[in-house]
Design a protein around this motif. Structure first.
Motif, short mmCIF file in Angstrom:
data_model
loop_
_atom_site.label_atom_id
_atom_site.label_comp_id
_atom_site.label_asym_id
_atom_site.label_seq_id
_atom_site.Cartn_x
_atom_site.Cartn_y
_atom_site.Cartn_z
N ALA A 102 0.83 -1.20 0.00
CA ALA A 102 0.00 0.00 0.00
C ALA A 102 0.86 1.25 0.00
O ALA A 102 2.00 1.24 0.46
CB ALA A 102 -0.92 0.02 1.22
N ILE A 103 0.28 2.31 -0.55
CA ILE A 103 0.86 3.65 -0.49
C ILE A 103 -0.21 4.55 0.10
O ILE A 103 -1.37 4.50 -0.32
CB ILE A 103 1.26 4.17 -1.88
CG1 ILE A 103 2.32 3.26 -2.50
CG2 ILE A 103 1.74 5.62 -1.81
CD1 ILE A 103 2.62 3.57 -3.95
N THR A 104 0.17 5.36 1.08
CA THR A 104 -0.77 6.28 1.72
C THR A 104 -0.31 7.70 1.45
O THR A 104 0.85 8.03 1.67
CB THR A 104 -0.84 6.01 3.23
OG1 THR A 104 -1.26 4.67 3.43
CG2 THR A 104 -1.80 6.97 3.91
N LEU A 105 -1.23 8.53 0.97
CA LEU A 105 -0.95 9.93 0.68
C LEU A 105 -1.66 10.83 1.69
O LEU A 105 -2.85 10.65 1.95
CB LEU A 105 -1.45 10.31 -0.71
CG LEU A 105 -0.93 9.52 -1.90
CD1 LEU A 105 -1.62 9.99 -3.18
CD2 LEU A 105 0.57 9.68 -2.02
N ALA A 106 -0.94 11.80 2.24
CA ALA A 106 -1.55 12.83 3.08
C ALA A 106 -2.17 13.87 2.14
O ALA A 106 -1.49 14.38 1.25
CB ALA A 106 -0.50 13.48 3.97
N VAL A 107 -3.45 14.15 2.33
CA VAL A 107 -4.14 15.05 1.40
C VAL A 107 -4.80 16.21 2.14
O VAL A 107 -5.25 16.06 3.27
CB VAL A 107 -5.19 14.28 0.56
CG1 VAL A 107 -4.52 13.17 -0.24
CG2 VAL A 107 -6.30 13.72 1.41
N LYS A 108 -4.83 17.34 1.48
CA LYS A 108 -5.45 18.53 2.05
C LYS A 108 -6.98 18.48 1.92
O LYS A 108 -7.70 18.87 2.81
CB LYS A 108 -4.92 19.78 1.36
CG LYS A 108 -3.47 20.07 1.62
CD LYS A 108 -3.03 21.34 0.90
CE LYS A 108 -1.56 21.58 0.95
NZ LYS A 108 -0.92 21.50 2.23
N ASP A 109 -7.46 18.03 0.76
CA ASP A 109 -8.90 18.04 0.46
C ASP A 109 -9.35 16.64 0.08
O ASP A 109 -9.35 16.26 -1.09
CB ASP A 109 -9.17 19.03 -0.66
CG ASP A 109 -10.65 19.27 -0.89
OD1 ASP A 109 -11.47 18.39 -0.55
OD2 ASP A 109 -11.00 20.33 -1.44
N LEU A 110 -9.76 15.87 1.08
CA LEU A 110 -10.14 14.48 0.87
C LEU A 110 -11.33 14.35 -0.08
O LEU A 110 -11.36 13.47 -0.94
CB LEU A 110 -10.45 13.81 2.21
CG LEU A 110 -10.77 12.32 2.17
CD1 LEU A 110 -9.59 11.52 1.63
CD2 LEU A 110 -11.17 11.82 3.55
N VAL A 111 -12.30 15.23 0.05
CA VAL A 111 -13.51 15.16 -0.78
C VAL A 111 -13.17 15.31 -2.26
O VAL A 111 -13.62 14.52 -3.10
CB VAL A 111 -14.56 16.21 -0.33
CG1 VAL A 111 -15.72 16.27 -1.30
CG2 VAL A 111 -15.03 15.90 1.09
N ASN A 112 -12.38 16.33 -2.59
CA ASN A 112 -12.04 16.54 -4.00
C ASN A 112 -11.15 15.44 -4.56
O ASN A 112 -11.33 15.02 -5.71
CB ASN A 112 -11.36 17.91 -4.19
CG ASN A 112 -12.38 19.02 -4.25
OD1 ASN A 112 -13.52 18.82 -4.63
ND2 ASN A 112 -11.97 20.22 -3.86
#
Length: 129
Positions: A7-17
């Motif tokens: 797995a690769i996990t990305l930290a995201v600012k806008d999960l909805v978009n």
């Protein structure tokens, strides 16, 4: 340790978009989700989108405003016991352990290590895979 990437996990600012982008623009099927995380199964790997602040908390001791990585990789084990065995072996080899293996909020069991350049690797048992 077997060479693998689960797995690769990305930290995201806008999960909805970003969820919309991957699900509706790329037409990737959502495997699982909750208010902080959306997971997509890509052929032999899972892509996880994780809200930035929650991602930093999850990573543990070295995670902070300026040093929390935007992503981490995951290696799955076959059991919590194998996870503990790997952590003991890695600790004996002097590997930096950021977060000791433990029960995780999502039902898995694992922890976080870094390589020599502070790239984060989660080693965990995932009962869903």
């Amino acid at each position: 340790m077997r060479p693998q990437l689960n797995a690769i996990t990305l930290a995201v600012k806008d999960l909805v978009n970003l969820k919309h982008f991957y699900a509706n623009v790329l037409n990737w099927e959502i495997m699982d989700e909750n208010p902080d995380i959306v997971m997509f199964r890509l052929e032999h790997i899972i892509l996880t989108l994780y809200k930035e602040k929650e991602h930093a908390k999850y990573l543990g001791a070295l995670a902070g405003e300026h040093i929390s990585p935007k992503f981490y990789f995951t290696l799955n084990t076959v059991s919590p016991q194998q996870t503990d065995t790997l952590f003991a072996e890695l600790k004996a080899k002097g590997v930096t352990i950021v977060k000791e293996a433990r029960q995780l909020f999502w039902g898995g069991y694992g922890g976080i290590i870094t390589d020599l350049e502070n790239n984060f690797w989660e080693i965990c048992y995932n009962p869903m895979s």
